[in-house]
Write an enzyme that holds these catalytic residues in place. Structure first.
Site, PDB file in Angstrom:
ATOM      1  N   VAL A 286      91.119  -5.942  57.524  1.00  0.00           N
ATOM      2  CA  VAL A 286      90.213  -4.909  57.031  1.00  0.00           C
ATOM      3  C   VAL A 286      89.092  -5.521  56.205  1.00  0.00           C
ATOM      4  CG1 VAL A 286      90.037  -2.889  55.529  1.00  0.00           C
ATOM      5  CG2 VAL A 286      91.972  -3.136  57.067  1.00  0.00           C
ATOM      6  N   ALA A 287      89.401  -6.554  55.420  1.00  0.00           N
ATOM      7  CA  ALA A 287      88.400  -7.152  54.537  1.00  0.00           C
ATOM      8  C   ALA A 287      87.273  -7.817  55.308  1.00  0.00           C
ATOM      9  CB  ALA A 287      89.066  -8.172  53.623  1.00  0.00           C
ATOM     10  N   GLU A 291      82.211  -2.854  59.009  1.00  0.00           N
ATOM     11  CA  GLU A 291      82.169  -1.520  59.602  1.00  0.00           C
ATOM     12  C   GLU A 291      80.767  -0.906  59.609  1.00  0.00           C
ATOM     13  OE1 GLU A 291      83.853  -2.261  56.832  1.00  0.00           O
ATOM     14  OE2 GLU A 291      85.999  -1.930  57.083  1.00  0.00           O
ATOM     15  N   ASP A 333      41.044  -6.692  72.201  1.00  0.00           N
ATOM     16  CA  ASP A 333      39.718  -6.267  72.634  1.00  0.00           C
ATOM     17  C   ASP A 333      38.731  -6.482  71.499  1.00  0.00           C
ATOM     18  OD1 ASP A 333      40.250  -5.282  75.241  1.00  0.00           O
ATOM     19  OD2 ASP A 333      41.239  -3.552  74.352  1.00  0.00           O
ATOM     20  N   ASP A 597      44.080  -1.420  82.166  1.00  0.00           N
ATOM     21  CA  ASP A 597      44.794  -2.219  81.164  1.00  0.00           C
ATOM     22  C   ASP A 597      46.301  -1.996  81.225  1.00  0.00           C
ATOM     23  OD1 ASP A 597      42.537  -3.390  80.102  1.00  0.00           O
ATOM     24  OD2 ASP A 597      42.217  -1.813  78.620  1.00  0.00           O
TER      25      ASP A 597
END
Length: 874
Positions: A286-287, A291, A333, A597
């Site tokens: 879990v550590a 999550e 441009d 373009d």
């Protein structure tokens, strides 16, 4: 006109035109405004209805079935099987709260993207009350008369009643080549989509001009029928999200491996009961599971999208924000992007009668000077023509027009065939070299001298010519030949004042600038010089020169890092340049506004369309749309992309740094064979991951850009969000210092209570209360180190002083929350019982005040040394 609910089913679009007018209850002059408003109420808005079913249950379920969530569900199941219901419930709480957090963040991200539509409301040109006007596309109704021009997106199904256009039907039939549609081609046989006088919603006009009467809107269009059978396409993951997910899986694998490895060590080395070893293994798993990593990434990208939209850059997908930050080349441009697009005629060089030049100039335009609508260049020409005494009334001009050959980007010319009294005259305007190539009797040497002199001053040039004909030419090549040159008109479009600073930021950021323009080379170079892009020795490549280059020669030209100018270029040049740059590993941003373009905008990593002067086709093909058509906004967007990427790294650094002080206690316990009691319990780890870590991590995703973000080179295309530097800083420096401090606090309390190595501390033993206080010191020590890590994570290179300690208020509130939460866990009896905590001695608590300063100080010294050695570029 009477009110009616006109629908597509009430009329056949291929019936005779007079009958169609009757069935649609309209006329060539269009509807009245009042009648259109009534029909809008009766027929509904012209928009595709999306399925409005609530899919939030499915989205919420996805958060509970995410691979990392499944890993935690497995851990909870093992905890219940081992008889530790409290641990199992705590893990379930982790899953539920993280799922809820991820779900809320995902909803915020979706709303941020959907809200972007408001920045670019779509409009269409219609004839109402006999006058051409612009209305929102959603307000179109059957019976409206549309004006369709090159670059427009067809907003409804309509039948041409005047003129001819080329349309891109690929959205409906997949054909890549445009098809010609004309009011004169009245087909009555075959499929509806093949009818050569019909236009369909969702297609694009790539050439020509015409008027059409709308016969179907909204879901009654052909596109609407397709949409009714289609499902919404899901959002693709960005490269960053995929990369982070791979890392998350790697961390999950490490977590499972660490937990599995601890199980035999706890049983056979430490001599622990199987149930205890099992619980500790679950705690390690879990550590180490990140999550909240993926939802925070999504939120960080969504925040970047919203910030860009407020600054004038509408990003059409979340993944583009990350790509922007790695831009290495910007192909821009000139007109309207580097300049203000506010043309004014400064010089006129007539050949013969100046009034004849003014009259041809006024005839060969489509702008309306009195209404102030049209291309800025043509409006400037009309101002000059009026000053010279020419008639510039748009109505009389259009009434005398017999034919028009629209501006061709490849030819860089346009021409009109007009009636002047009893004569037929072809009026032409365009690039001087193109017009001169089609004239007879002109003094080329004198004209070249005049053109070069104007161009060196940064002026934009147009040559004007004419020819008297006996009949109306049917083909362009027949019209634009044997011309009589009338003169050259020179205009000035001043640079945008903010562009020079933006160019300077590009240079310091290691971003290469390439100008691609249809203007004269000398004009382009002068404007580029004024904004800081070009120097006197900057190379200018013309379209003709580029056509003669092989791909290998173009690669050699682009391989360097110097600025270039491609002048007299067609849109196809942009596509070729983009391909060559990307093949060399560059991340290319390309600006554009025209129909042609679109291929280059799609091919570039970031296609940037102009929101004001750009066509619908260009905007649809682009990744980002500038609502102000300003080059400086492109650079600001690149900076924002770098900021988002940096903040993701900061968040990951913060999360990973806490793995070390959480895992080391388990290793110390195992390696000592149980002689050293466990410095931290599983539930205390959950309290850290669940309660104290989340809000500061989210706040780091909103961190302002740190100084110097545009003073370092772009990251390489293959660079990962997590590299050796991040891992060393997280696990080694910040994590290592935190682990030493946490264990120091643990042993301080344990030894002060009379503990010796090997003494039992289990429930019922005399030292158990001391051990509870010691584990609480470990818990509070990690929280204190988190504060120092949060401040250290705020910058990757700069000092904390340079950005200000209090500049991120969200982080300050997050730290306040984690301190309050930790105090509640330690002092409130119900939480003390759940998490196994007890208030340590006051003198020991005072030691914790130094932990944040030590952690932050160690990292600050390391960054200072790195800056001094200049090792922080990559």
């Amino acid at each position: 006109m009477t009110t009616s609910t006109v629908t597509a089913q009430e009329s056949d679009p291929r019936e005779p035109l007079e009958r169609l007018y009757r069935d649609l209850r309209t006329r060539p002059a269009g509807l009245s405004g009042r009648e259109a408003a009534r029909r809008l109420v009766a027929n509904g808005p012209n928009e595709l209805n999306r399925q409005r079913h609530r899919d939030w249950p499915r989205q919420l379920l996805r958060q509970f079935t995410h691979p990392l969530a499944l890993l935690l569900w497995l851990a909870a199941g093992f905890a219940f099987l081992a008889g530790t219901a409290v641990l199992g419930l705590a893990i379930v709480a982790v899953v539920v709260l993280n799922a809820a957090l991820a779900f809320v963040q995902e909803q915020q991200a979706e709303k941020a993207v959907e809200a972007l539509a408001a920045y670019l409301p779509a409009h269409a040109s219609v004839v109402r009350d006999g006058v051409r006007t612009s209305v929102p596309v959603r307000e179109l109704v059957p019976g409206d008369v549309l004006v369709v021009e090159e670059g427009d997106r067809v907003p409804a199904d309509a039948r041409l009643i005047e003129g001819g256009v080329e349309v891109d039907l690929s959205t409906l039939n997949g054909e890549s080549l445009p098809a010609f549609r004309s009011a004169d081609l009245t087909d009555v046989d075959g499929p509806l989509l093949d009818a050569r006088d019909l236009l369909f919603s969702g297609t694009s006009c790539t050439g020509g001009e015409g008027r059409a009467v709308v016969f179907a809107t909204g879901m009654r269009t052909e596109l609407g029928r397709i949409a009714a059978l289609s499902q919404r396409v899901g959002r693709d993951e960005s490269p960053l999200e995929r990369q982070v997910k791979r890392v998350a899986w790697l961390i999950a694998a490490v977590a499972v491996g660490a937990g599995a490895a601890f199980l035999p060590i706890g049983v056979f080395v430490a001599g622990l009961p199987l149930a205890d070893s099992f619980n500790f293994a679950i705690g390690l798993l879990v550590a180490n599971v990140p999550e909240g990593l993926l939802p925070t990434i999504t939120l960080a990208l969504a925040v970047g999208v919203r910030a860009l939209a407020r600054g004038g850059a509408v990003v059409k997908r979340l993944s583009a924000v990350e790509t922007l930050g790695s831009t290495t080349v910007i192909c821009t441009d000139k007109t309207g992007t580097l300049t203000q697009n506010r043309m004014r005629v400064t010089d006129v060089w007539p050949v013969g009668d100046p009034l004849a030049l003014a009259r041809s100039t006024a005839a060969c335009t489509n702008a309306d000077l009195d209404a102030g609508t049209g291309d800025p260049t043509e409006l400037a020409l009309l101002h000059a023509a009026r000053a010279a005494g020419a008639d510039v009334d748009a109505g009389r001009r259009d009434g005398a027009r017999l034919r028009q050959f629209h501006f061709d980007p490849a030819l860089r010319m346009m021409s009109t065939v007009d009636r002047e009294g009893d004569r037929i005259v072809v009026n032409v305007k365009g690039a001087p070299e193109e017009v001169l190539a089609r004239t007879i009797g002109a003094d080329r040497e004198e004209i070249d001298r005049v053109v070069s002199g104007f161009a060196r001053r940064g002026l934009r040039l147009l040559a004007v010519a004419r020819r008297v004909c006996d009949t109306v030419p049917e083909r362009r090549e027949d019209a634009e030949r044997d011309l009589e040159l009338l003169g050259v008109v020179a205009m000035f479009d001043p640079p945008r004042p903010e562009v020079a600073d933006a160019v300077a930021r590009c240079h310091t950021a290691g971003i290469r600038l390439i100008v691609v323009t249809g203007d004269h080379g000398l004009t382009a170079r002068e404007i580029a010089r004024q904004v800081g892009i070009a120097r006197d020795d900057t190379r200018v490549i013309t379209g003709a020169e580029l056509e003669e280059m092989t791909e290998a020669q173009l690669d050699d030209l682009l391989r360097g890092d110097e600025e270039l100018i491609f002048a007299r270029s067609s849109p196809e040049v942009k596509l070729r340049v983009a391909d060559a740059l990307r093949a060399q590993g560059n991340v290319v941003a390309m600006t554009g506004d025209g129909v042609n373009d679109a291929p280059a905008l799609r091919r570039a990593d970031i296609g940037v369309a102009m929101g004001l002067a750009g066509t619908d086709v260009a905007r649809e093909a682009s990744t980002m749309v500038l609502t102000d058509d300003n080059f400086a906004t492109v650079v600001t967007a690149v900076q924002a992309g770098r900021r988002v990427y940096d903040n993701v790294r900061k968040f990951i650094l913060y999360i990973f740094a806490h793995a070390t002080p959480e895992v080391v206690p388990f290793l110390l316990f195992a390696l000592s064979g149980g002689a050293i009691p466990l410095p931290l319990t599983v539930l205390q780890i959950l309290a850290i991951d669940l309660g104290t870590e989340t809000l500061p991590a989210l706040a780091l995703g909103r961190e302002p850009a740190e100084p110097g973000i545009m003073d370092r080179p772009p990251r390489r295309r293959g660079d990962g969000v997590i590299d050796r530097r991040v891992l060393w800083r997280a696990w080694g420096l910040l994590g290592g210092v935190s682990a030493v401090l946490v264990l120091g606090g643990f042993f301080l309390t344990l030894l002060a209570g009379g503990w010796h190595p090997g003494d039992p501390v289990g429930a019922g033993t005399p030292l158990h209360p001391v051990w509870v206080q010691a584990t609480t010191m470990s818990f509070l020590g990690i929280v204190a180190c988190q504060i120092g890590t949060a401040f250290a994570s705020r910058t990757q290179y700069a000092s904390l002083r340079s950005i200000g300690v209090f500049s991120n208020r969200l982080l300050l509130w997050g730290i306040v929350f984690e301190v309050v939460f930790a105090a509640a866990v330690v002092t409130l009896p119900p939480l003390q019982e759940v998490f196994g905590t007890a208030v340590p001695p006051a003198a020991h608590l005072a030691v914790l005040a130094a932990f944040p300063l030590i952690v932050w100080g160690a990292d600050e010294l390391w960054r200072a040394a790195a800056r001094k050695q200049k090792t922080f570029g990559r």
